[in-house]
Write a protein that holds these residues in place. Sequence first.
Motif, PDB file in Angstrom:
ATOM      1  N   GLY A   1      -8.669  -0.847   2.818  1.00 39.60           N
ATOM      2  CA  GLY A   1      -7.800   0.314   2.676  1.00 39.60           C
ATOM      3  C   GLY A   1      -8.529   1.495   2.067  1.00 39.60           C
ATOM      4  O   GLY A   1      -8.478   2.613   2.596  1.00 39.60           O
ATOM      5  N   ARG A   2      -9.249   1.240   0.954  1.00 35.22           N
ATOM      6  CA  ARG A   2      -9.949   2.345   0.283  1.00 35.22           C
ATOM      7  C   ARG A   2     -10.987   2.977   1.197  1.00 35.22           C
ATOM      8  O   ARG A   2     -11.042   4.195   1.364  1.00 35.22           O
ATOM      9  CB  ARG A   2     -10.664   1.803  -0.961  1.00 35.22           C
ATOM     10  CG  ARG A   2      -9.743   1.608  -2.135  1.00 35.22           C
ATOM     11  CD  ARG A   2     -10.531   1.261  -3.377  1.00 35.22           C
ATOM     12  NE  ARG A   2      -9.627   0.649  -4.341  1.00 35.22           N
ATOM     13  CZ  ARG A   2      -9.682  -0.621  -4.710  1.00 35.22           C
ATOM     14  NH1 ARG A   2     -10.622  -1.419  -4.231  1.00 35.22           N
ATOM     15  NH2 ARG A   2      -8.811  -1.094  -5.567  1.00 35.22           N
ATOM     16  N   VAL A   3     -11.812   2.104   1.795  1.00 33.57           N
ATOM     17  CA  VAL A   3     -12.904   2.624   2.621  1.00 33.57           C
ATOM     18  C   VAL A   3     -12.340   3.357   3.834  1.00 33.57           C
ATOM     19  O   VAL A   3     -12.802   4.444   4.204  1.00 33.57           O
ATOM     20  CB  VAL A   3     -13.841   1.475   3.045  1.00 33.57           C
ATOM     21  CG1 VAL A   3     -14.859   1.963   4.060  1.00 33.57           C
ATOM     22  CG2 VAL A   3     -14.535   0.891   1.832  1.00 33.57           C
ATOM     23  N   ALA A   4     -11.278   2.774   4.445  1.00 35.29           N
ATOM     24  CA  ALA A   4     -10.717   3.405   5.641  1.00 35.29           C
ATOM     25  C   ALA A   4     -10.147   4.777   5.284  1.00 35.29           C
ATOM     26  O   ALA A   4     -10.371   5.757   6.006  1.00 35.29           O
ATOM     27  CB  ALA A   4      -9.634   2.528   6.235  1.00 35.29           C
TER      28      ALA A   4
ATOM     29  N   GLY B   1      -6.802   7.507  -6.593  1.00 42.45           N
ATOM     30  CA  GLY B   1      -7.235   7.743  -5.225  1.00 42.45           C
ATOM     31  C   GLY B   1      -6.051   8.080  -4.364  1.00 42.45           C
ATOM     32  O   GLY B   1      -4.910   8.108  -4.834  1.00 42.45           O
ATOM     33  N   ALA B   2      -6.331   8.348  -3.081  1.00 41.41           N
ATOM     34  CA  ALA B   2      -5.256   8.722  -2.168  1.00 41.41           C
ATOM     35  C   ALA B   2      -4.346   7.534  -1.884  1.00 41.41           C
ATOM     36  O   ALA B   2      -3.221   7.704  -1.456  1.00 41.41           O
ATOM     37  CB  ALA B   2      -5.843   9.255  -0.877  1.00 41.41           C
ATOM     38  N   LEU B   3      -4.865   6.324  -2.126  1.00 44.17           N
ATOM     39  CA  LEU B   3      -4.111   5.133  -1.788  1.00 44.17           C
ATOM     40  C   LEU B   3      -3.824   4.341  -3.049  1.00 44.17           C
ATOM     41  O   LEU B   3      -4.722   4.055  -3.835  1.00 44.17           O
ATOM     42  CB  LEU B   3      -4.965   4.287  -0.825  1.00 44.17           C
ATOM     43  CG  LEU B   3      -4.221   3.351   0.107  1.00 44.17           C
ATOM     44  CD1 LEU B   3      -3.294   4.138   1.000  1.00 44.17           C
ATOM     45  CD2 LEU B   3      -5.234   2.591   0.936  1.00 44.17           C
ATOM     46  N   GLU B   4      -2.560   4.007  -3.247  1.00 41.03           N
ATOM     47  CA  GLU B   4      -2.235   3.149  -4.372  1.00 41.03           C
ATOM     48  C   GLU B   4      -2.038   1.744  -3.825  1.00 41.03           C
ATOM     49  O   GLU B   4      -1.268   1.542  -2.894  1.00 41.03           O
ATOM     50  CB  GLU B   4      -0.948   3.649  -5.031  1.00 41.03           C
ATOM     51  CG  GLU B   4      -0.686   3.035  -6.380  1.00 41.03           C
ATOM     52  CD  GLU B   4       0.623   3.555  -6.941  1.00 41.03           C
ATOM     53  OE1 GLU B   4       0.824   4.778  -6.941  1.00 41.03           O
ATOM     54  OE2 GLU B   4       1.435   2.721  -7.360  1.00 41.03           O
ATOM     55  N   ILE B   5      -2.774   0.803  -4.413  1.00 42.11           N
ATOM     56  CA  ILE B   5      -2.739  -0.546  -3.859  1.00 42.11           C
ATOM     57  C   ILE B   5      -2.029  -1.477  -4.832  1.00 42.11           C
ATOM     58  O   ILE B   5      -2.357  -1.527  -6.005  1.00 42.11           O
ATOM     59  CB  ILE B   5      -4.160  -1.046  -3.569  1.00 42.11           C
ATOM     60  CG1 ILE B   5      -4.802  -0.113  -2.525  1.00 42.11           C
ATOM     61  CG2 ILE B   5      -4.142  -2.473  -3.052  1.00 42.11           C
ATOM     62  CD1 ILE B   5      -6.276  -0.153  -2.507  1.00 42.11           C
TER      63      ILE B   5
ATOM     64  N   LEU C   1     -14.338   6.206  -8.045  1.00 46.71           N
ATOM     65  CA  LEU C   1     -13.200   6.602  -8.887  1.00 46.71           C
ATOM     66  C   LEU C   1     -11.982   5.739  -8.595  1.00 46.71           C
ATOM     67  O   LEU C   1     -11.290   5.276  -9.509  1.00 46.71           O
ATOM     68  CB  LEU C   1     -12.877   8.081  -8.625  1.00 46.71           C
ATOM     69  CG  LEU C   1     -11.931   8.753  -9.610  1.00 46.71           C
ATOM     70  CD1 LEU C   1     -12.604   8.861 -10.976  1.00 46.71           C
ATOM     71  CD2 LEU C   1     -11.525  10.124  -9.109  1.00 46.71           C
ATOM     72  N   SER C   2     -11.717   5.533  -7.307  1.00 45.65           N
ATOM     73  CA  SER C   2     -10.504   4.773  -6.958  1.00 45.65           C
ATOM     74  C   SER C   2     -10.676   3.298  -7.295  1.00 45.65           C
ATOM     75  O   SER C   2      -9.727   2.632  -7.685  1.00 45.65           O
ATOM     76  CB  SER C   2     -10.168   4.957  -5.478  1.00 45.65           C
ATOM     77  OG  SER C   2     -11.013   4.173  -4.687  1.00 45.65           O
ATOM     78  N   ALA C   3     -11.909   2.792  -7.148  1.00 46.35           N
ATOM     79  CA  ALA C   3     -12.123   1.368  -7.430  1.00 46.35           C
ATOM     80  C   ALA C   3     -12.068   1.083  -8.923  1.00 46.35           C
ATOM     81  O   ALA C   3     -11.515   0.082  -9.370  1.00 46.35           O
ATOM     82  CB  ALA C   3     -13.464   0.922  -6.856  1.00 46.35           C
TER      83      ALA C   3
ATOM     84  N   PHE D   1       0.873  -1.171   0.000  1.00 45.25           N
ATOM     85  CA  PHE D   1       0.000   0.000   0.000  1.00 45.25           C
ATOM     86  C   PHE D   1       0.904   1.213   0.000  1.00 45.25           C
ATOM     87  O   PHE D   1       1.893   1.247   0.710  1.00 45.25           O
ATOM     88  CB  PHE D   1      -0.861   0.044   1.257  1.00 45.25           C
ATOM     89  CG  PHE D   1      -1.944  -0.991   1.287  1.00 45.25           C
ATOM     90  CD1 PHE D   1      -3.222  -0.676   0.860  1.00 45.25           C
ATOM     91  CD2 PHE D   1      -1.679  -2.262   1.743  1.00 45.25           C
ATOM     92  CE1 PHE D   1      -4.224  -1.632   0.891  1.00 45.25           C
ATOM     93  CE2 PHE D   1      -2.668  -3.214   1.767  1.00 45.25           C
ATOM     94  CZ  PHE D   1      -3.944  -2.910   1.346  1.00 45.25           C
ATOM     95  N   ARG D   2       0.550   2.217  -0.794  1.00 36.77           N
ATOM     96  CA  ARG D   2       1.330   3.444  -0.663  1.00 36.77           C
ATOM     97  C   ARG D   2       0.453   4.663  -0.941  1.00 36.77           C
ATOM     98  O   ARG D   2      -0.468   4.604  -1.740  1.00 36.77           O
ATOM     99  CB  ARG D   2       2.537   3.416  -1.603  1.00 36.77           C
ATOM    100  CG  ARG D   2       2.227   3.664  -3.043  1.00 36.77           C
ATOM    101  CD  ARG D   2       3.477   4.108  -3.758  1.00 36.77           C
ATOM    102  NE  ARG D   2       4.340   2.985  -4.056  1.00 36.77           N
ATOM    103  CZ  ARG D   2       5.069   2.951  -5.168  1.00 36.77           C
ATOM    104  NH1 ARG D   2       5.026   3.946  -6.031  1.00 36.77           N
ATOM    105  NH2 ARG D   2       5.848   1.924  -5.422  1.00 36.77           N
ATOM    106  N   PRO D   3       0.721   5.756  -0.231  1.00 30.11           N
ATOM    107  CA  PRO D   3      -0.070   6.961  -0.462  1.00 30.11           C
ATOM    108  C   PRO D   3       0.394   7.640  -1.743  1.00 30.11           C
ATOM    109  O   PRO D   3       1.568   7.553  -2.103  1.00 30.11           O
ATOM    110  CB  PRO D   3       0.247   7.819   0.755  1.00 30.11           C
ATOM    111  CG  PRO D   3       1.586   7.373   1.185  1.00 30.11           C
ATOM    112  CD  PRO D   3       1.738   5.940   0.787  1.00 30.11           C
ATOM    113  N   THR D   4      -0.524   8.273  -2.446  1.00 39.17           N
ATOM    114  CA  THR D   4      -0.126   9.004  -3.645  1.00 39.17           C
ATOM    115  C   THR D   4      -0.310  10.490  -3.395  1.00 39.17           C
ATOM    116  O   THR D   4      -1.244  10.901  -2.702  1.00 39.17           O
ATOM    117  CB  THR D   4      -0.977   8.611  -4.854  1.00 39.17           C
ATOM    118  OG1 THR D   4      -2.342   8.860  -4.513  1.00 39.17           O
ATOM    119  CG2 THR D   4      -0.780   7.156  -5.209  1.00 39.17           C
ATOM    120  N   LEU D   5       0.564  11.279  -3.970  1.00 43.05           N
ATOM    121  CA  LEU D   5       0.502  12.723  -3.740  1.00 43.05           C
ATOM    122  C   LEU D   5      -0.717  13.324  -4.421  1.00 43.05           C
ATOM    123  O   LEU D   5      -1.577  13.933  -3.785  1.00 43.05           O
ATOM    124  CB  LEU D   5       1.790  13.370  -4.232  1.00 43.05           C
ATOM    125  CG  LEU D   5       1.873  14.875  -3.980  1.00 43.05           C
ATOM    126  CD1 LEU D   5       1.846  15.161  -2.490  1.00 43.05           C
ATOM    127  CD2 LEU D   5       3.132  15.441  -4.599  1.00 43.05           C
TER     128      LEU D   5
END
Lengths: 413, 407
Positions: B101-104, B85-89, B78-80, B38-42
């Motif tokens: 992760g997405r929902v949290a 999204g804010a989280l890159e999986i 959008l992320s799904a 998991f990593r956050p994206t800017l």
Amino acid sequence: MTDATPPTGTGPLAKREARLAWGLLFPTLAAVSLVVILPLLAVFWISFKPVTLADLRPPTPIVREDIRGDLEAPGDAATLRYRLRNSSQDQPIRGVTLSDAWPDGLEAGELDPACAIADGRLGCDFGDWEGGQRVTLQIPVTATETYLAGPPATDSPPAMTGSATNVLTSFDFTAENFVRVFDGDEFWSVLGVTLFYTIFGTLGALIMGLFAAMLLNKSFKGQGILRGLYLFPYVAPVIAVAFAWILLFDPFSGSANALLLQMGVTSQAINFFGERPLALIMVTLFEIWRYFPLSFLFILARMQSIDHDMYEAADMDGASPFQKFWYLSLPQLLGILSVLFLLRFIWTFNKFDDIFLLTGGNAGTRVLTVNVYEQAFALSNIGAGAAVAVVIFCCLLLFSVFFFRVMSREEGL
Amino acid sequence: MRLLRHGLLTGPILGALWSLVVATTVAVAMSLFTGDAFRPTLWGGLLAGVALGLGCLRFGGRQRLVVPLAVALGLLALSAVAGIGALEIGEGSAPLAAWTGRVATLGFTGLGLWLILEELRPGTITRHEFEEAVIRFLTGFGYIFFTAIVLIPFYVMVMTSLKNQAELMANPLDFTIDLSQGAELFRSYSELMTEYSFGRYLWTSFYVSVLTVLITLAFAIPGAYAVARLRFRGQALFSRSILLIYMVPMIVLALPIYIAFSMTGLRNTIFGIVLIYPVTTIPVALYMLQGYFRGLPAEIEEAGLMDGLSRLKVIWQITLPLSLPALASVSLYVFMIAWNEFLLAFMLLDDPSKYTLTRGIASLNSSEVPRQHLMAGSVIATVPIMVLFLGLERFMTKGLTAGSVKG
């Protein structure tokens, strides 16, 4: 009737009280002076002496006894052998003697001129021994009936005496330790590292503590749990958390590196505790992490005793939250902050375990306290270690003079 | 600063910052729990933050949860679907973990912003409102930050002790535990107890600490009472020198103590350790207790004296019962110091049969001993003191504040 005057001087009651006080204090005084004052004096003494680890064991004469040949029937001959040596290679021993029980009925042949048998004992006087000296005594013996009935000659352990000059108690002094300590750039780099570690460690812990205290300075559900949680780093044994950090930041299998790689912060693993100047920053961060709970606890206690009316008045006057913090809370906390800063400064300066466990003083993290250990035990030069300890102590005296000035102003102590 | 005080600016900016904070937190937490990537994206984080920051503003001054909920659902879709999204999986993550992760991320971002931006309208806002919002943001950040830095090392410590070396090297982030192993999970612990005699170290540490507490109290109580209550010449000097002694670094004393112990044969004996530990704690205990004794009303003791008790009886029958809480704090604190003590044990004990717990752990720090053993040892040393601490937290906190400027 005489005029009533107030008593002057110390009356019997006051004297009795003082006597009781000293009586109550005596055990503590004795213990503390035995283990604090005496060692302090010893450190000063040792720092002027050329002592190495090996000198801690004073030179002694060592003896091994064995018998060559069998003594099974009356008239059997053998050689009783004593192998003696000086345990030290370079220190002389004075007045070396040997004494051993001589069994009944064992007939000795020719004796070494230094030895004599009298009253069932073998006694030898060797005079002075050089360092590294070895002596082998060979006594031809013949057995008789009486001997064979008793225990063999080697059963009784031989005893040796002799006195050697102990460097620790002799009167030769040297300033070489201090020359060594101050010589070269090493000392100044160590001092620089110590100051960096102490100043930033203290300030960091103080600021983090202030921040944490502000977070918890309101009552909500779970406040107690969080407060307990935030004290964990301080309460846990230093050795446990230090190893946890080492593992966490391991360059090969540490989770921190794996996380950073995954997040794309770094492209290759970082050796957190092995690189200059990163290692120093890491040990300082560890210090901050481990000791912010203390500052937090003190600051929180002070915050909770600040009068709340003041804030209500400020609210009425339309002060914004930041203004309230800057103009009301901070001045109130200044006293505890300065006391904490000084105390923590001294304590961080004295800190040994943390850096010793994290890096062992390598990679540019050697502070003065670790240097004491390094000189005394790694380099086996106790004298030089003591000299560093004396330097630490002098710095400390300087700090405490300053500390008591501030302390008496702030706490009225 | 004044320019910033506009709801349409404050909201998105705080939103973006908060979103990045939450995304990083969730990424770290999910990575540590599942071992997946998991990593956050800017940019994704900024986008989500700005959108939610705008959505959480109180349009028309009313609280309408519909707007932020709609925004959040849109972002989730959008992320799904598009993966923005804010989280890159990472590829290959379990769907459950990915959705958690997405929902949290979106949930905590939205919830946090809804609270942070309370009463913030689009339009000019007052300085008061602005600063309150910033402070709410900082508070949220603070809770996350402090909890994370405190918990992560302990989490790593416990989880490492339950895994084996090969698993750790393969993926240092994978802290998932195979519960089906059952008792095998605690293999490190049982090996420590049987092969490395940690049971004995525990016992040694325990009785050394208890003895230290008892001896310390025996010395410190009379001393503290004398300093706090009795008048004698040199009293002021005395209370100062206590503090001064308390500042002498242990390493300075350890050197001559090592020499003296080597020469008298006290090194490598528990007796020597019990002899030396109390002396390091007596000044602390004395300092803490005298502070407490000073706070007790002298009138009660004077009443006792008037009724014919001797001083010692007064101490025993009046002062001590009154200061039980302080005694508890001091005992706990001294116990903690003795339990955690490392330097003296390390220098003075070489014989494995006489190790204290901390010395035992230090001996595990070699390349031949697997690291889960080292961590299991650390857990064994940490748990008792934590249990004691959490159970008696009230006394402990008091004890810490009373005299523990010492580290």
